[in-house]
Design a protein around this motif. Structure first.
Motif, PDB file in Angstrom:
ATOM      1  N   MET A 222      13.063  -6.967  -5.929  1.00  0.00           N
ATOM      2  CA  MET A 222      13.243  -7.843  -7.089  1.00  0.00           C
ATOM      3  C   MET A 222      14.522  -7.452  -7.840  1.00  0.00           C
ATOM      4  O   MET A 222      15.324  -8.303  -8.211  1.00  0.00           O
ATOM      5  CB  MET A 222      12.031  -7.747  -8.023  1.00  0.00           C
ATOM      6  CG  MET A 222      10.754  -8.264  -7.391  1.00  0.00           C
ATOM      7  SD  MET A 222       9.266  -7.816  -8.312  1.00  0.00           S
ATOM      8  CE  MET A 222       9.350  -8.910  -9.705  1.00  0.00           C
TER       9      MET A 222
ATOM     10  N   GLU B 157      13.721  12.477  -0.766  1.00  0.00           N
ATOM     11  CA  GLU B 157      12.916  13.594  -1.289  1.00  0.00           C
ATOM     12  C   GLU B 157      13.672  14.911  -1.188  1.00  0.00           C
ATOM     13  O   GLU B 157      13.420  15.835  -1.945  1.00  0.00           O
ATOM     14  CB  GLU B 157      11.576  13.689  -0.541  1.00  0.00           C
ATOM     15  CG  GLU B 157      10.582  12.604  -0.917  1.00  0.00           C
ATOM     16  CD  GLU B 157      10.268  12.553  -2.409  1.00  0.00           C
ATOM     17  OE1 GLU B 157      10.080  13.605  -3.018  1.00  0.00           O
ATOM     18  OE2 GLU B 157      10.218  11.434  -2.957  1.00  0.00           O
TER      19      GLU B 157
ATOM     20  N   LYS C 119      13.535   4.348  -2.360  1.00  0.00           N
ATOM     21  CA  LYS C 119      12.863   3.953  -1.118  1.00  0.00           C
ATOM     22  C   LYS C 119      12.543   2.459  -1.217  1.00  0.00           C
ATOM     23  O   LYS C 119      12.937   1.824  -2.197  1.00  0.00           O
ATOM     24  CB  LYS C 119      11.605   4.793  -0.932  1.00  0.00           C
ATOM     25  CG  LYS C 119      11.914   6.291  -0.877  1.00  0.00           C
ATOM     26  CD  LYS C 119      10.642   7.099  -0.855  1.00  0.00           C
ATOM     27  CE  LYS C 119      10.951   8.553  -1.150  1.00  0.00           C
ATOM     28  NZ  LYS C 119       9.739   9.350  -1.383  1.00  0.00           N
ATOM     29  N   ASP C 120      11.810   1.908  -0.228  1.00  0.00           N
ATOM     30  CA  ASP C 120      11.577   0.458  -0.303  1.00  0.00           C
ATOM     31  C   ASP C 120      10.108   0.068  -0.245  1.00  0.00           C
ATOM     32  O   ASP C 120       9.785  -1.054   0.095  1.00  0.00           O
ATOM     33  CB  ASP C 120      12.377  -0.266   0.785  1.00  0.00           C
ATOM     34  CG  ASP C 120      11.781  -0.086   2.160  1.00  0.00           C
ATOM     35  OD1 ASP C 120      10.920   0.812   2.325  1.00  0.00           O
ATOM     36  OD2 ASP C 120      12.148  -0.842   3.077  1.00  0.00           O
ATOM     37  N   ARG C 121       9.234   0.997  -0.594  1.00  0.00           N
ATOM     38  CA  ARG C 121       7.808   0.659  -0.519  1.00  0.00           C
ATOM     39  C   ARG C 121       7.379  -0.237  -1.687  1.00  0.00           C
ATOM     40  O   ARG C 121       6.509  -1.082  -1.527  1.00  0.00           O
ATOM     41  CB  ARG C 121       6.961   1.921  -0.527  1.00  0.00           C
ATOM     42  CG  ARG C 121       7.155   2.818   0.674  1.00  0.00           C
ATOM     43  CD  ARG C 121       6.485   2.227   1.893  1.00  0.00           C
ATOM     44  NE  ARG C 121       6.824   2.948   3.089  1.00  0.00           N
ATOM     45  CZ  ARG C 121       5.989   3.780   3.721  1.00  0.00           C
ATOM     46  NH1 ARG C 121       4.785   3.973   3.254  1.00  0.00           N
ATOM     47  NH2 ARG C 121       6.374   4.388   4.817  1.00  0.00           N
ATOM     48  N   ALA C 122       7.933  -0.025  -2.863  1.00  0.00           N
ATOM     49  CA  ALA C 122       7.533  -0.821  -4.025  1.00  0.00           C
ATOM     50  C   ALA C 122       8.346  -2.115  -4.068  1.00  0.00           C
ATOM     51  O   ALA C 122       9.556  -2.111  -3.869  1.00  0.00           O
ATOM     52  CB  ALA C 122       7.729  -0.025  -5.311  1.00  0.00           C
ATOM     53  N   LEU C 123       7.614  -3.190  -4.317  1.00  0.00           N
ATOM     54  CA  LEU C 123       8.185  -4.529  -4.378  1.00  0.00           C
ATOM     55  C   LEU C 123       9.329  -4.643  -5.386  1.00  0.00           C
ATOM     56  O   LEU C 123      10.263  -5.410  -5.215  1.00  0.00           O
ATOM     57  CB  LEU C 123       7.029  -5.438  -4.824  1.00  0.00           C
ATOM     58  CG  LEU C 123       7.042  -6.900  -4.539  1.00  0.00           C
ATOM     59  CD1 LEU C 123       7.341  -7.138  -3.092  1.00  0.00           C
ATOM     60  CD2 LEU C 123       5.673  -7.467  -4.907  1.00  0.00           C
ATOM     61  N   ILE C 124       9.266  -3.838  -6.429  1.00  0.00           N
ATOM     62  CA  ILE C 124      10.226  -3.937  -7.528  1.00  0.00           C
ATOM     63  C   ILE C 124      11.670  -3.771  -7.037  1.00  0.00           C
ATOM     64  O   ILE C 124      12.590  -4.388  -7.577  1.00  0.00           O
ATOM     65  CB  ILE C 124       9.891  -2.893  -8.639  1.00  0.00           C
ATOM     66  CG1 ILE C 124      10.683  -3.169  -9.925  1.00  0.00           C
ATOM     67  CG2 ILE C 124      10.140  -1.475  -8.181  1.00  0.00           C
ATOM     68  CD1 ILE C 124      10.208  -4.351 -10.685  1.00  0.00           C
ATOM     69  N   HIS C 125      11.872  -2.954  -6.013  1.00  0.00           N
ATOM     70  CA  HIS C 125      13.247  -2.702  -5.561  1.00  0.00           C
ATOM     71  C   HIS C 125      13.904  -3.971  -5.025  1.00  0.00           C
ATOM     72  O   HIS C 125      15.075  -4.220  -5.269  1.00  0.00           O
ATOM     73  CB  HIS C 125      13.277  -1.594  -4.502  1.00  0.00           C
ATOM     74  CG  HIS C 125      12.618  -0.340  -4.953  1.00  0.00           C
ATOM     75  ND1 HIS C 125      12.916   0.260  -6.159  1.00  0.00           N
ATOM     76  CD2 HIS C 125      11.657   0.435  -4.383  1.00  0.00           C
ATOM     77  CE1 HIS C 125      12.166   1.348  -6.296  1.00  0.00           C
ATOM     78  NE2 HIS C 125      11.395   1.466  -5.241  1.00  0.00           N
TER      79      HIS C 125
ATOM     80  N   LEU D  83       6.180  -9.156   1.622  1.00  0.00           N
ATOM     81  CA  LEU D  83       6.278  -8.621   0.262  1.00  0.00           C
ATOM     82  C   LEU D  83       7.691  -8.761  -0.282  1.00  0.00           C
ATOM     83  O   LEU D  83       7.896  -9.076  -1.445  1.00  0.00           O
ATOM     84  CB  LEU D  83       5.858  -7.151   0.247  1.00  0.00           C
ATOM     85  CG  LEU D  83       4.371  -6.914   0.511  1.00  0.00           C
ATOM     86  CD1 LEU D  83       4.088  -5.423   0.506  1.00  0.00           C
ATOM     87  CD2 LEU D  83       3.517  -7.610  -0.520  1.00  0.00           C
TER      88      LEU D  83
ATOM     89  N   ARG E 240       4.020  -7.404   6.972  1.00  0.00           N
ATOM     90  CA  ARG E 240       3.633  -7.203   5.577  1.00  0.00           C
ATOM     91  C   ARG E 240       4.846  -6.933   4.701  1.00  0.00           C
ATOM     92  O   ARG E 240       5.021  -7.491   3.634  1.00  0.00           O
ATOM     93  CB  ARG E 240       2.639  -6.036   5.493  1.00  0.00           C
ATOM     94  CG  ARG E 240       2.318  -5.637   4.080  1.00  0.00           C
ATOM     95  CD  ARG E 240       1.386  -4.444   4.062  1.00  0.00           C
ATOM     96  NE  ARG E 240       1.446  -3.795   2.767  1.00  0.00           N
ATOM     97  CZ  ARG E 240       2.213  -2.760   2.496  1.00  0.00           C
ATOM     98  NH1 ARG E 240       2.999  -2.268   3.419  1.00  0.00           N
ATOM     99  NH2 ARG E 240       2.216  -2.228   1.304  1.00  0.00           N
TER     100      ARG E 240
END
Ligand code: SF4
Ligand code: SF4
Lengths: 88, 459
Positions: free
Chosen positions: B402, B224, B394-400, B11, B7
Motif C-alpha cells: 500500500m 534481521e 520485508k513483504d509479509r504485511a500488506l501495508i508495504h 494480498l 495468496r
C-alpha cells in the motif's frame, strides 16, 4: 491460508444471517458494513504480516490504525440497526 | 501460463486498491510503461514504471571512466595524513576486540566469529573458471537465441545460482564510461577494438569491444541481520552477500562458457565498474540519498553486481517507482548516520564532497571519508543507514504494498510516510543496533537470513 478460510466462513455466515434475519439494514448500512469488513481484514492481515516480520511495534500500530475505524463503523451500523428496531 | 493468483499476489493486489483513494488527492505521476512489459523480465507491480532516463539527472558529458583506487574504499590513505591513517587503520583491526572485552552487545566472541566466517567463500576472477566444457569441446552447436530469449535465460540461470533481481545494460558511448579505467588492484581495464578475445595480462584486463552487454544483478542481504548493525553480528550479512556472489559470478561465467559465450566478471570485490550506476541504468532500482541503489523489492538491502558479456541480451530500462522523489522528503538515513556523512539537503546537487566522488550525477554525494573513519570506531562497515531506510522492509504485511504503491503514484504523502516509518520501524537508538543482537541467536530465520520468495511471483 487457514486464517483466510476461517475469516471467509465467518464473514459469509455473518452476512447470510443478517440477510435472513429480521434486522433490516438500509443500503447505506450495507456500504458502511462492507467498509468495516475491509478495515477488519486490513487490521488482521497487517497485524499477522507484521508479527511474521518480527515487527511487533508495527503490528500493534497497524492493528489499531485499521481496527479502530473498523470498530467505529461497526458501532454506527449496530446503533442504526437497533434504532430501526425500536422505531419499527 | 494459466492466469492464477497465489495468496501473496492476491494480498498485494488488494493492497493496491488502497492507492486509489490516495492517488485522487495528490499530484499523480503519469502512468507509463510498466517494467514488467519488457521481454524476459520478471513481473513487477504496476507502480514500478519503465522510463527512458533514470530519475536521477546525469550529465554524460561530465562522466569519465573512473579509477577505482580513488574511492575511499581503496584509497582511504590518500585522503588522510599518514599518522591519522595509521592510527585509524590499526584501530579498525583491533577495536572489535576492545568492544568485546567491554561487553558491548553484538561484539561477543560468537558475533565476531560469525562476521569473520561469513566472508569465506569461493574465488572470483575476471575471466572466470575454465572447467566447464564448451559446446565446441563437446561437439555440439552453441546456444543461439534472440536477445529477449537470452535475457530470459540469463535471468532464470542467475536466480537458480542465488541472485535476486536481474537487469541488462547495452554498452554505448555513455554507459561504457561506467566501466572503471583502472581496477582496485591497479590493472588498467581496456576496451579493445582490435582484440576479439578477452584477456588478462600483468598490467591490463582486456574487454573486446564486441562484448556490448552488461548483466547486472542483486544479491539480497538479511533485514534481521542488518538491523543489528553496526556490530559484527549485523555486518555479517554484508560479508555473506559478497561471499555468495563470488560463487554466483563464477557459476554465471561457467554457464556462459557452457553455452558458447563468455562473461567478464569482477576480479575482486567492487571491481570492473560502478555497481549502483549499472543497477540504475538496468532498472534494478533508483539512486537514493545513500548515493546507493534502492530497489522496489528489497530497498537498499542488496549488493549489486555486474558482468560484461558477448551474449546479446535485451536491455532493460531504468525505472521510476517514486524512490528518488521520496528521498527528497525523507532524511532518516542522514539523521541516523552517526558520522554525519550523508547529505541533509532536501534536493540533490552536482556538488561533490571530495576526490572519491567522480561527479556528473545530480545526487546526494556522501562524505565517504568521515563514513570510513567511523568504521574504525565500530570495527565493521557500519550499515546503520541501510538498516533504518523505510524501504528496508520485508513483504509479509500488506501495508508495504500500500505504501510503496502510494509512493510510486503520488509525492504528496512522502513526508508523512517517512515520519511514520521512523516512528514505527526505526525508532531505535541513534548509533546502536535497532534490534537486540542477542535475540538474533534465538530466531528461526530462513537460509542466509533472507526470504528468497520476496519480490517474486512463483514460489
Ligand atoms: S555506513 Fe554508517 S557512517 Fe557510513 S554513511 Fe552509513 S550510517 Fe553513516
Ligand atoms: S532513509 Fe529515506 S532518504 Fe535515506 S535512502 Fe532511505 S528513503 Fe532515501
Amino acid at each position: 491460508m487457514l486464517l483466510w478460510l476461517i475469516l471467509g466462513i465467518v464473514i459469509g455466515a455473518g452476512l447470510l444471517f443478517l440477510k435472513n434475519s429480521s434486522i433490516k439494514l438500509a443500503w447505506f448500512d450495507w456500504v458502511v458494513l462492507v467498509l468495516a469488513i475491509v478495515f477488519y481484514i486490513l487490521a488482521i492481515a497487517n497485524y499477522n504480516g507484521s508479527m511474521e516480520e518480527l515487527e511487533p511495534r508495527a503490528a500493534m500500530f497497524l492493528l489499531a490504525s485499521f481496527g479502530i475505524p473498523a470498530l467505529l463503523l461497526t458501532v454506527i451500523v449496530v446503533v442504526r440497526a437497533l434504532r430501526g428496531r425500536t422505531t419499527a | 501460463m494459466p492466469f492464477s493468483l497465489n495468496r501473496r499476489e492476491f494480498l498485494k493486489d488488494m493492497g493496491l486498491l488502497g492507492i486509489g483513494g490516495a492517488a485522487a488527492l495528490g499530484p499523480i505521476e503519469a502512468l507509463g510503461e510498466s517494467w514488467s512489459d519488457q521481454a524476459g523480465i520478471a513481473p513487477r507491480p504496476p507502480w514500478v514504471r519503465s522510463v527512458d532516463k533514470p530519475t536521477v539527472e546525469i550529465d554524460w558529458e561530465a562522466i569519465y571512466r573512473f579509477d577505482e583506487r580513488n574511492t575511499v574504499r581503496r584509497g582511504w590513505s590518500k585522503y588522510l595524513d599518514e599518522e591519522t591513517f595509521t592510527r585509524l587503520n590499526t584501530q579498525r583491526g583491533t577495536i572489535i576486540y576492545d568492544h568485546s572485552n567491554a561487553g558491548k552487545p553484538g561484539y561477543s566472541v560468537r558475533d565476531i566469529a560469525l562476521y569473520k566466517a561469513s566472508g569465506i567463500g569461493s574465488d572470483q576472477s575476471f575471466l572466470g573458471p575454465d572447467n566447464v566444457t564448451t559446446p565446441e569441446e563437446g561437439g555440439i552447436p552453441r546456444w543461439e537465441g534472440t536477445p529477449e530469449e537470452n535475457s530470459e535465460m540469463i535471468r532464470a540461470a542467475l536466480r537458480a545460482f542465488g541472485a535476486a533481481t536481474v537487469g541488462f545494460v547495452e554498452l554505448d558511448e555513455n554507459t561504457e564510461k561506467l566501466i572503471y579505467a583502472t581496477d582496485p588492484d591497479g590493472k588498467e581495464v581496456v576496451i579493445s577494438e582490435e582484440q576479439d578475445v578477452p584477456d588478462e595480462t600483468e598490467e591490463q584486463r582486456i574487454i573486446p569491444k564486441k562484448a556490448r552487454w552488461v548483466i547486472t544483478w542483486t544479491v539480497q542481504m538479511s533485514q534481521e541481520g542488518m538491523t543489528r548493525c553496526p556490530t559484527p553480528l549485523g555486518a555479517a550479512t554484508t560479508s555473506m552477500a559478497y561471499a555468495r556472489n563470488r560463487a554466483i559470478q563464477s557459476r554465471l561465467q561457467g554457464f556462459l562458457r557452457g553455452i558458447g559465450y563468455y562473461g567478464l566478471g569482477e576480479a575482486q570485490t567492487n571491481a570492473l565498474g560502478i555497481a549502483p550506476a549499472f543497477g540504475v541504468m538496468a532498472g534494478l532500482g533508483e539512486l537514493s540519498r545513500l548515493n546507493r541503489l534502492i530497489t522496489p523489492e528489497y530497498g537498499p538491502m542488496v549488493r549489486v553486481f555486474k558482468m560484461v558479456t558477448n551474449l546479446p541480451v535485451a536491455p532493460t530500462k531504468p525505472i521510476d517507482a517514486g524512490i528518488f522523489n521520496f528521498c527528497k522528503s525523507c532524511m532518516t538515513c542522514a539523521t541516523y548516520c552517526p558520522s554525519g556523512s550523508l547529505s541533509t539537503s532536501p534536493d540533490p546537487s552536482y556538488d561533490t564532497q571530495g576526490g572519491w566522488n567522480r561527479g556528473g550525477v545530480k545526487t546526494w554525494y556522501e562524505n565517504a571519508l568521515t563514513c570510513r573513519n567511523y568504521w574504525a570506531e565500530t570495527g565493521t562497515n557500519c550499515g546503520i543507514c541501510f538498516a533504518v531506510c523505510p524501504f528496508s522492509v520485508k513483504d509479509r504485511a500488506l501495508i508495504h504494498s500500500m505504501v510503496k504503491g502510494t509512493i510510486g503514484t503520488t509525492t504528496i504523502f512522502n513526508g508523512a510516510l517517512a515520519e511514520l516509518s521512523r516512528n514505527v520501524y526505526s525508532s531505535g537508538p541513534m548509533d546502536e543496533p535497532q534490534k537486540d543482537p542477542e535475540e538474533w541467536w534465538t530466531l528461526d530465520l530462513p537460509e542466509y537470513g533472507i526470504d528468497s520468495t520476496q519480490g517474486h511471483a512463483d514460489a
